[in-house]
Design an enzyme around this catalytic site. Structure first.
Site, PDB file in Angstrom:
ATOM      1  N   ARG A 154      41.971  59.171  32.175  1.00 34.56           N
ATOM      2  CA  ARG A 154      43.127  60.131  31.638  1.00 34.56           C
ATOM      3  C   ARG A 154      44.510  59.443  31.888  1.00 34.56           C
ATOM      4  O   ARG A 154      44.520  58.638  33.006  1.00 34.56           O
ATOM      5  CB  ARG A 154      42.955  61.550  32.459  1.00 34.56           C
ATOM      6  CG  ARG A 154      43.971  62.643  32.281  1.00 34.56           C
ATOM      7  CD  ARG A 154      43.747  63.218  30.885  1.00 34.56           C
ATOM      8  NE  ARG A 154      44.344  64.428  30.627  1.00 34.56           N
ATOM      9  CZ  ARG A 154      44.662  64.937  29.522  1.00 34.56           C
ATOM     10  NH1 ARG A 154      44.199  64.450  28.340  1.00 34.56           N
ATOM     11  NH2 ARG A 154      45.037  66.202  29.502  1.00 34.56           N
ATOM     12  N   THR A 462      42.407  64.905  19.383  1.00 33.82           N
ATOM     13  CA  THR A 462      41.116  64.610  19.946  1.00 33.82           C
ATOM     14  C   THR A 462      39.996  64.323  19.273  1.00 33.82           C
ATOM     15  O   THR A 462      39.808  64.694  17.976  1.00 33.82           O
ATOM     16  CB  THR A 462      40.818  65.396  21.190  1.00 33.82           C
ATOM     17  OG1 THR A 462      42.030  65.924  22.098  1.00 33.82           O
ATOM     18  CG2 THR A 462      39.649  64.824  22.335  1.00 33.82           C
ATOM     19  N   SER A 527      42.981  68.690  31.414  1.00 34.04           N
ATOM     20  CA  SER A 527      42.579  68.642  30.050  1.00 34.04           C
ATOM     21  C   SER A 527      41.636  69.724  29.984  1.00 34.04           C
ATOM     22  O   SER A 527      41.107  70.220  30.918  1.00 34.04           O
ATOM     23  CB  SER A 527      41.862  67.171  30.001  1.00 34.04           C
ATOM     24  OG  SER A 527      41.042  67.182  29.117  1.00 34.04           O
ATOM     25  N   GLY A 554      39.491  69.480  19.984  1.00 35.36           N
ATOM     26  CA  GLY A 554      39.729  70.966  19.481  1.00 35.36           C
ATOM     27  C   GLY A 554      40.787  71.328  20.619  1.00 35.36           C
ATOM     28  O   GLY A 554      41.172  72.612  20.641  1.00 35.36           O
ATOM     29  N   GLY A 555      41.283  70.672  21.513  1.00 35.38           N
ATOM     30  CA  GLY A 555      42.299  70.992  22.654  1.00 35.38           C
ATOM     31  C   GLY A 555      41.766  71.971  23.521  1.00 35.38           C
ATOM     32  O   GLY A 555      40.643  71.874  23.964  1.00 35.38           O
TER      33      GLY A 555
END
Length: 666
Positions: A154, A462, A527, A554-555
């Site tokens: 990340r 993503t 996240s 897809g967030g």
């Protein structure tokens, strides 16, 4: 032989194992590397090819039936069938990326080797979703040791960031970042993590030489590839923002400023050069030297090449890149019925939220509420099935929103996942679900800790891929630049992320309580990415054999897509493609329940008044949204067919994904 890189003499980007059929000494070397894997000649010829009734076609060949031939993004592709393979498989969101990963597996590479190759290609052909300038989370399963490891790549906030980094130019200059807020400024760009994470995983689990894993991407960047439907749509949708950055404009737009269209052949020599630097110099060459300096210069730029457009610079320094660390973390593993399910720990909330939802659902007989009229598209989910899953997700999101952030900075209640995922606690959460009425909005559980504020953050973007190699090792990896086309800032052939906008922009909520997911220097934004591995329970109740790997972009809705897929496979007996294709449904912590309106099994005419699923949910008090969903689920399962153990794969029909392996028909 496993670390021998086979290159043809005519091109630095043309490994021998990628050139058509191998003969003579090259074929012998491939066999020595494990290339045949015991397959007969016909099966070996079909490995990494798309097999149909009329034969097979190699992905990227340009021949009829090539799934890499650009097509408009349709929203949903009907009739996708599960793919079966004997010993190795890759499922990704783009055919060319799946081909690159499959070629590595065919050459004897590990799942981790293939992941490096897949990511390198995705960063080129799907730049709107992921790339070298972004971050990722990976779960790895080692079949020999039966161990699951989590890898955290990340992005991080720079050392100079303050809690107000995203909302003010500085604590003394309280004007908003320009242009148009934080995203398009340098403030949104976190220190990229994916290259360092992949290097760490490769050091742990790689078999082939690192330097050869970028060949497919390098060749595509040099020779050119055709713009796909999703990439074309992304360019068109962000053209005005891309135009502010001179490098992005030169690459994605035509000379007249119009977006490059579907099927346009594009070459990216700058990306090929960056890949060559990483291939020869390792991850250190990305985090120091000219590549790192190019990243820092772009983040600190006050314009994108157009002096008339002022950009608020970020505060990232070379020291932020040099000091970036990928992290090995302990995965979140919990039991669910006859299975163990493993996901990512913080700073991803995905593993905890998925486990929380499943732990709540475990208290209901979901098998009794399976879909009807099951077909290739996954059938039609039942009203009660969608109701129970959505209610469980409301409760899971409530806890996730309040308590989960980068646990290196803000500890979870009790200091670990144990309290949030305790079986008795989740049983008490399940008791809050009514069979006759939606709760609308759930309250978070109370753990006696200091008050925590909640500020909603919208996540986007993503991509995801799943891989199993011939030794049975598995990788599930979700990777991102956050929003479509990230921050719109491009350097050295790749886009930079806007991942820091996944932080809450304000450090406190309306009540003044501190928000767990606030900006802090060196911190990783929360996240929802949820790469997931599933194992059968062993006779003693422990973790047994690998059963499934899945995940999705897809967030913040990633959690819903993954839960839907897991329930479809584990509770409702759907195969890998059916569980992936099934209607996307679920809820975050709001009265709205989503049903993916792109799916052919929903009747949206007359506002859905004639669809029993839509009306049934409304009767239970759900506010139903039928907006199209953009999941990108990639699923691989270990199944038994006709007495044979084999891999079964599914790729989301809502994107351009493809499953490849040493394919055969069961």
């Amino acid at each position: 032989m496993a670390n021998v890189l086979l290159l043809s003499p005519d091109s630095a980007w043309r490994p021998l194992w990628r050139i058509g059929a191998l003969t003579g000494a090259a074929a012998l070397v491939l066999t020595a590397c494990g290339g045949s894997g015991g397959l007969d000649e016909a099966a070996q010829a079909e490995a990494c090819a798309v097999v149909n009734e009329t034969g097979s076609v190699i992905v990227g060949s340009g021949l009829p039936g090539d799934p890499a031939a650009p097509e408009p993004a349709s929203g949903y592709r009907l009739g996708k069938k599960a793919v079966h393979a004997k010993s190795y498989m890759v499922a990704s969101a783009n055919p060319l990326a799946s081909r690159a990963g499959c070629d590595v597996l065919k050459a004897g590479g590990s799942a981790t080797d293939a992941a490096v190759a897949v990511q390198a290609v995705l960063g080129l052909v799907e730049p709107q979703s992921s790339g070298l300038g972004g971050g990722a989370f990976m779960l790895h399963y080692d079949a020999a040791t039966k161990k699951v490891e989590a890898y955290d790549g990340r992005e991080t906030a720079p050392a100079a960031a303050t809690e107000n980094y995203l909302r003010w130019v500085s604590d003394s200059d309280q004007s908003a970042p320009q242009p148009g807020g934080a995203r398009a400024s340098g403030r949104s760009i976190g220190t990229p993590g994916v290259v360092r994470m992949l290097s760490m995983a490769h050091q742990d689990h790689g078999k082939l030489a690192w330097s050869g894993l970028f060949d497919s991407a390098g060749q595509l960047a040099t020779d050119g590839f055709r713009v796909s439907g999703r990439m074309a749509a992304a360019i068109a949708g962000t053209a005005s923002s891309l135009a502010r950055d001179s490098e992005a404009a030169a690459y994605f737009l035509n000379a007249d400023g119009s977006p490059k269209a579907l099927g346009t052949v594009v070459k990216n020599p700058a990306y090929a050069s960056t890949l060559r630097t990483i291939a020869t110099g390792g991850a250190d060459a990305f985090y120091s030297g000219p590549v790192a300096q190019g990243i820092v210069d772009k983040i600190k730029a006050t314009s994108g090449g157009n002096p008339a457009v002022a950009i608020t610079p970020g505060l990232t320094e070379m020291s932020d890149l040099a000091g970036y660390q990928a992290k090995r973390r302990v995965p979140v593993c919990t039991s669910y019925r006859a299975y163990w399910v493993c996901g990512m720990p913080p700073p991803s909330s995905g593993g905890i939220a998925v486990a929380s939802a499943l732990g709540i659902l475990e208290n209901f007989n979901l098998a009794a509420y399976g879909p009807t009229k099951i077909d290739l598209e996954g059938g039609k989910p039942s009203v009660m099935g969608v109701h129970l899953v959505s209610e469980a997700e409301r409760l899971a999101y409530a806890d996730r929103d309040k308590y989960v952030a980068d646990a290196d900075f803000v500890p979870l209640p009790g200091g670990s996942t144990a309290m949030l995922l305790d079986k008795s606690y989740l049983r008490s959460r399940a008791s809050l679900i009514s069979m006759t009425r939606s709760m609308g909005t759930a309250s978070a559980g109370v753990f006696g800790s200091a008050p925590a504020g909640v500020v909603k953050v919208e996540e986007r973007g993503t991509t995801h891929f799943s891989i199993v190699d011939r030794q049975g090792n598995a990788v599930v990896m979700t990777t991102t630049v956050e929003s479509s086309m990230g921050s719109y800032h491009m350097t050295q052939g790749f886009l930079l992320n806007n991942q820091l906008t996944d932080f809450a922009s304000t450090p406190t909520d309306a009540s003044g309580a501190p928000v767990a997911n606030r900006v802090q220097p060196g911190k990783r934004p929360r996240s929802s990415m949820a790469p997931t591995l599933v194992f059968k329970k062993s006779a003693d109740g422990g973790m047994g054999d690998f059963y499934m790997g899945t995940g999705s972009p897809g967030g913040s809705t990633i959690i819903q897509y993954v839960v839907k897929t897991l329930v479809g496979a584990l509770d409702w007996g759907l195969n890998a493609q059916q569980a992936t294709s099934m209607i996307d449904f679920g809820a975050s912590n709001s009265p709205t329940t989503s049903l993916g309106g792109e799916h052919p099994h929903l009747d949206l005419s007359n506002g859905g008044a004639g669809d029993p699923l839509i009306t049934g949910l409304r009767d239970l008090g759900h506010t139903v949204s039928t907006s199209a969903q953009s999941s990108g689920i990639s699923t691989i399962m270990r199944v038994q067919r006709n007495g044979q153990s084999m891999l079964e794969g599914g790729a989301d029909p809502r994107r351009e994904g493809l499953v490849l392996g040493d394919t055969f028909k069961p």
